[in-house]
Design an enzyme around this catalytic site. Structure first.
Site, PDB file in Angstrom:
ATOM      1  N   ARG A  18     101.949  -7.270  31.397  1.00 21.62           N
ATOM      2  CA  ARG A  18     102.081  -5.964  30.764  1.00 21.62           C
ATOM      3  C   ARG A  18     102.012  -4.870  31.835  1.00 21.62           C
ATOM      4  O   ARG A  18     101.201  -4.927  32.751  1.00 21.62           O
ATOM      5  CB  ARG A  18     100.965  -5.732  29.739  1.00 21.62           C
ATOM      6  CG  ARG A  18     101.183  -6.437  28.405  1.00 21.62           C
ATOM      7  CD  ARG A  18     102.380  -5.860  27.670  1.00 21.62           C
ATOM      8  NE  ARG A  18     102.570  -6.410  26.338  1.00 21.62           N
ATOM      9  CZ  ARG A  18     103.302  -7.466  26.054  1.00 21.62           C
ATOM     10  NH1 ARG A  18     103.899  -8.134  27.040  1.00 21.62           N
ATOM     11  NH2 ARG A  18     103.445  -7.881  24.812  1.00 21.62           N
ATOM     12  N   HIS A  66     112.032  -6.137  30.522  1.00 22.23           N
ATOM     13  CA  HIS A  66     111.048  -6.726  29.599  1.00 22.23           C
ATOM     14  C   HIS A  66     111.707  -7.794  28.724  1.00 22.23           C
ATOM     15  O   HIS A  66     111.647  -7.735  27.487  1.00 22.23           O
ATOM     16  CB  HIS A  66     110.407  -5.640  28.722  1.00 22.23           C
ATOM     17  CG  HIS A  66     109.074  -6.059  28.160  1.00 22.23           C
ATOM     18  ND1 HIS A  66     108.047  -5.179  27.926  1.00 22.23           N
ATOM     19  CD2 HIS A  66     108.600  -7.284  27.775  1.00 22.23           C
ATOM     20  CE1 HIS A  66     107.011  -5.820  27.421  1.00 22.23           C
ATOM     21  NE2 HIS A  66     107.321  -7.104  27.326  1.00 22.23           N
ATOM     22  N   GLU A 114     108.371   2.210  29.320  1.00 23.00           N
ATOM     23  CA  GLU A 114     109.574   1.411  29.069  1.00 23.00           C
ATOM     24  C   GLU A 114     110.419   2.047  27.970  1.00 23.00           C
ATOM     25  O   GLU A 114     109.892   2.316  26.884  1.00 23.00           O
ATOM     26  CB  GLU A 114     109.184  -0.009  28.670  1.00 23.00           C
ATOM     27  CG  GLU A 114     108.484  -0.765  29.775  1.00 23.00           C
ATOM     28  CD  GLU A 114     108.037  -2.168  29.353  1.00 23.00           C
ATOM     29  OE1 GLU A 114     107.531  -2.908  30.207  1.00 23.00           O
ATOM     30  OE2 GLU A 114     108.187  -2.512  28.162  1.00 23.00           O
TER      31      GLU A 114
END
Length: 344
Positions: free
Chosen positions: A239, A287, A268
């Site tokens: 993360r 991601h 993000e």
């Protein structure tokens, strides 16, 4: 009329709820999308929900406190940072996630980033495309071979253990730091347990796997990147908020470390001005480590199963705030018995 009402925010990617309903339909449960934009509107629409399927928006303390009859909040992800788990715990509401549905995919991606950063894959690709063919070999001649290098895991959960399985055949020496995992577990995976300082000082490649929890926020800071070798590489498939990103950018720009492979960032998608976007010694992916053809069906079925378990009066399989279960009135699941069958 449906027996149970499962509320979920509207507008999240994905069409229909056929996978979730496989477990929910036999209970007479329905999934209701709530299109309300503001928090107060969402609270009014979700107030009488029996369960909340959390996706597409942050579930704040205000939303949690506004749920009058909610029995479970379910997430279709490993990370639970989009839900105020403390607020749910205070209300006695179990929060579930899907921590074991895409371990192999994320481990594959982490190993890919380790190899790609170590062999400077993106730079090599660019050299060929720019007609600089002869520069590739001299570049790689500056670095050692992968065999014999040291790979250090920050956190040693399911994904890190799967990466360790993949890394061992490459001849890597493996270290791990995780205060929540017994040293015996690490040893059984051929991994040497160490403290965080030793891991950073000894590792040629550091692979971050810590979850996004308040305790792990900015677990790695400028102080930690200064401990690493100048030729070390940093990989993160965990993360983004576990890393002080400005400190990482500074470490990469000023040469405290040699490079990074990142699937996650603090913001993000990243802002156009994020310095990481302009660095040649960084490989970025959006991601996507968990993505595969099996990803969506498997995790969505699991969400339905977790909600159905709680609505059916049983403990869920994966609860991130297990302290609420003992007082919940839910029946604890039983281990599989060859004579009696599962849950007998």
């Amino acid at each position: 009329m449906a027996t149970f009402k499962v509320v979920t925010p509207a507008g999240a990617p994905g069409a229909g709820y056929e996978f979730e309903l496989e477990a929910l339909r036999p209970l007479g449960a329905e999934i209701v999308e709530v299109a309300a934009g503001g928090e107060d509107e969402f609270i009014r629409a979700a107030r009488q929900a029996d369960a909340l399927y959390a996706k597409g928006r942050r579930i704040t303390k205000g939303i949690v406190d506004g749920l009058e009859r909610c029995r479970v909040i379910a997430l279709g992800s490993v990370g639970v940072d989009s839900v105020d788990v403390a607020a749910a715990t205070a209300r006695g509401i179990p929060v579930t996630n899907v921590p074991d549905t895409f371990i192999e995919e994320v481990a594959d991606h982490a190993m890919m980033l380790i190899l790609a950063t170590f062999r400077r894959l993106v730079v090599q690709d660019r050299l060929v495309r720019e007609g600089r063919w002869k520069e590739g070999r001299p570049l790689l001649s500056r670095f050692p071979r992968l065999m014999g290098q040291t790979l250090g895991f920050v956190a040693f959960g399911h994904v890190a253990r799967a990466v360790a399985v993949r890394a061992r055949p490459f001849g890597l020496h493996l270290l791990a730091y995780d205060p929540f995992v017994e040293e015996l577990v690490m040893s059984q995976h051929g991994v040497e347990p160490v403290n965080l300082t030793e891991l950073l000082q000894r590792s040629d490649i550091v692979s971050m796997h810590a979850p996004s929890t308040p305790e792990a926020h900015h677990l790695l800071t400028e102080e930690h990147f200064r401990l690493m070798k100048r030729e070390a590489l940093f990989v993160n498939t965990g993360r983004g908020p576990t890393v002080d990103e400005p400190a990482l950018s500074k470490a990469l720009q000023e040469g405290w470390i040699a490079g990074a492979g990142l699937d996650v960032l603090e913001e993000e998608p990243p802002a156009p001005g994020n310095p990481l976007l302009r660095l040649d010694n960084v490989i970025l992916t959006p991601h996507v480590a968990s993505a595969s053809a099996r990803f969506d069906p498997v995790r969505r079925r699991r969400v339905g199963q977790e909600i159905a378990a709680v609505l059916g009066g049983r403990w869920p399989r994966s609860c991130v705030n297990p302290s609420v279960l003992e007082k919940s009135g839910l029946v604890r699941w039983q281990p599989y018995s060859m004579e009696r069958g599962p849950g007998a």
